[in-house]
Design an enzyme around this catalytic site. Structure first.
Site: not given
Length: 469
Positions: A18, A338, A276, A162-163, A165, A14
């Site tokens: 997710g 970030f 990532c 492929f997100l 943030e 979660a």
């Protein structure tokens, strides 16, 4: 009464991937029951509250619109697995900190634990979807664990995310592509079709790409490596700009006008961060080393080294500009996340820069609209092995309720996150409460530099000409 759901999905994990992904699936496929499970009761409680555990624009509205209807958050992992037709594995796969491949290889322990749990409690055949970022051939490992520990049949798919943030909900609603990899067998094709049909509720089928498992897994690593390479490439030129009085924004505009290059990911900064880029490149490097591809590994590792250089160079610029000493001087840190529009602090550039400033015994007052002190120190502990007791960090690093409070008595401002609100502050009022001379170090090139200099600030920006006082 018969259940209204024609298909049931369980998501194990979660977190940042997710939660948002399952919320969008639930919203776009009301006939599908989606249950997100996690071993953390606190995390699930937060997802079931009015204060979700992560910040992402549009996420609250998306979750609240379907929660309790066909989107559920639960700690009943066994129950969710048993009733699910399809199980997404969306757990953290951090870079290993010890053992073989430490510092580069991904730790897939959590993925294996999920596979073992699925095999233990499943009472029917399942489609298992690998959503976590993983090394090539992890799906094969998961399939072996499932096959050896259960009598049921499992088809394992790779469906990398492929997100970005800060735009995750929009990325999920309007993806450039959805990638699904599976075994090239009748059972594999059937599983692929099942997942295609889920996404086809809102994604045009010509944007859903299907491949074999291995192509899908490696595509995720390569995509992030290429994006990070762009950032490190433009950042490498900022050092040259500062020596020649060229302007990095003008250069980025000039080269970005070339359609072969394009203008995406050409914004110079103090360095990339997030969960990532660093992890995926290091994973790619390790895989290449494993196969004896030394030159390929060295090529991609240089992307990481350049990013480290950029962060260190920014910290050194602060010290050298402030008369080569910042011991006991207060520096206001604008932003710790970030990037803007997220509360995620993983691999934040601010963490690394602040570590170097801490070594110089600076006092740092941090203001970030979405990051709390405990979260900040958790990142310090995990990424830099810094606790409040390390070098007196608990005293030297403080958090402020507002940016103005952070600036009171400060000798300098260091912009570490490109939050929009930082652009529109009343810098005349800020200047009044700061020690003089007052410095601004813009690590994101977002502030009105000419205006700040007119007020009286000494301004230093990434890849910008030096303007003498």
């Amino acid at each position: 009464m018969a259940t209204p759901f024609t298909y049931k999905i369980c998501c194990m994990g979660a977190g940042y991937v997710g939660g948002p992904t399952m919320a969008v699936i639930a919203a776009k496929a009301p006939h599908v029951k989606v249950t997100v499970v996690d071993i953390s009761a606190a995390q699930i409680a937060a997802w079931n509250s009015q204060n979700l555990p992560i910040y992402e624009p549009g996420l609250d509205e998306m979750v609240f619109s379907v929660r309790g209807k066909n989107l559920f958050f639960s700690t009943d992992i066994d129950g969710a697995i048993k009733e699910a037709d399809m199980i997404f594995v969306s757990v953290n796969t951090p870079t290993k900190t010890s053992g073989i491949g430490a510092g580069r290889a991904a730790n897939i322990k959590n993925c294996e634990l999920c596979a073992r749990k699925i095999a233990e409690v499943a009472t029917s055949d399942k489609v298992v979807v690998e959503k976590s970022t993983v090394p090539v051939r992890t799906a094969e490992s998961i399939k072996r664990v499932l096959a050896s520990a259960s009598k049921y049949q499992f088809q394992v798919l790779s469906n990398p995310e492929f997100l970005a943030e800060g735009t995750a909900i929009d990325d999920l609603l309007h993806p450039s592509r959805v990638l699904i990899g599976g075994e090239q067998t009748p059972g594999g094709f059937a599983a692929i079709d099942a997942l295609v049909n889920i996404y086809a509720n809102w994604v045009p089928r010509n944007q859903i790409i299907t491949t074999n498992l291995w192509s899908s897994e490696i595509s995720k690593l390569v995509a992030n490596a290429f994006l990070a390479q762009r950032v490190s490439s433009i950042n490498s030129i900022t050092a040259l700009c500062e020596q020649t009085d060229a302007d990095i924004d003008e250069i980025a505009k000039a080269i970005g006008a070339d359609v072969r290059i394009g203008n995406k990911f050409l914004k110079a900064s103090v360095g990339y961060g997030g969960s990532c880029f660093q992890k995926d490149i290091l994973n790619l490097v390790y895989i290449c080393e494993t196969f004896g591809l030394k030159e390929v590994a060295n090529y991609w590792h240089q992307v990481v080294l350049m990013n480290d250089y950029q962060k260190s160079r920014f910290a050194r610029k602060i010290v050298s500009s402030m008369f080569n000493t910042i011991t006991g001087k207060k520096i206001a840190i604008f932003g710790f996340a970030f990037k803007k529009d997220t509360g995620d602090t993983r691999e934040s550039a601010a963490c690394y820069v602040m570590k170097e400033l801490l070594d110089e015994r600076a006092i740092m007052a941090v203001y970030d609209p979405k990051v709390q002190r405990d979260q900040m120190f958790e990142e310090f502990r995990y990424t830099c092995n810094i606790t409040p007791e390390t070098n007196d960090a608990g005293r030297l690093i403080v958090t402020a309720p507002t940016a103005l409070d952070a600036c009171k008595g400060a000798h300098a401002i260091a912009v570490m996150t490109e939050w929009d609100e930082f652009i529109n502050y009343d810098y005349e009022e800020i200047y009044k409460v700061m020690s003089k001379p007052a410095f601004v170090f813009d690590g994101r090139n977002i502030l009105p530099h000419a205006q700040l200099r007119k007020i009286g600030f000494e301004v230093y920006a990434i890849g910008k000409p030096c303007v003498s006082k």
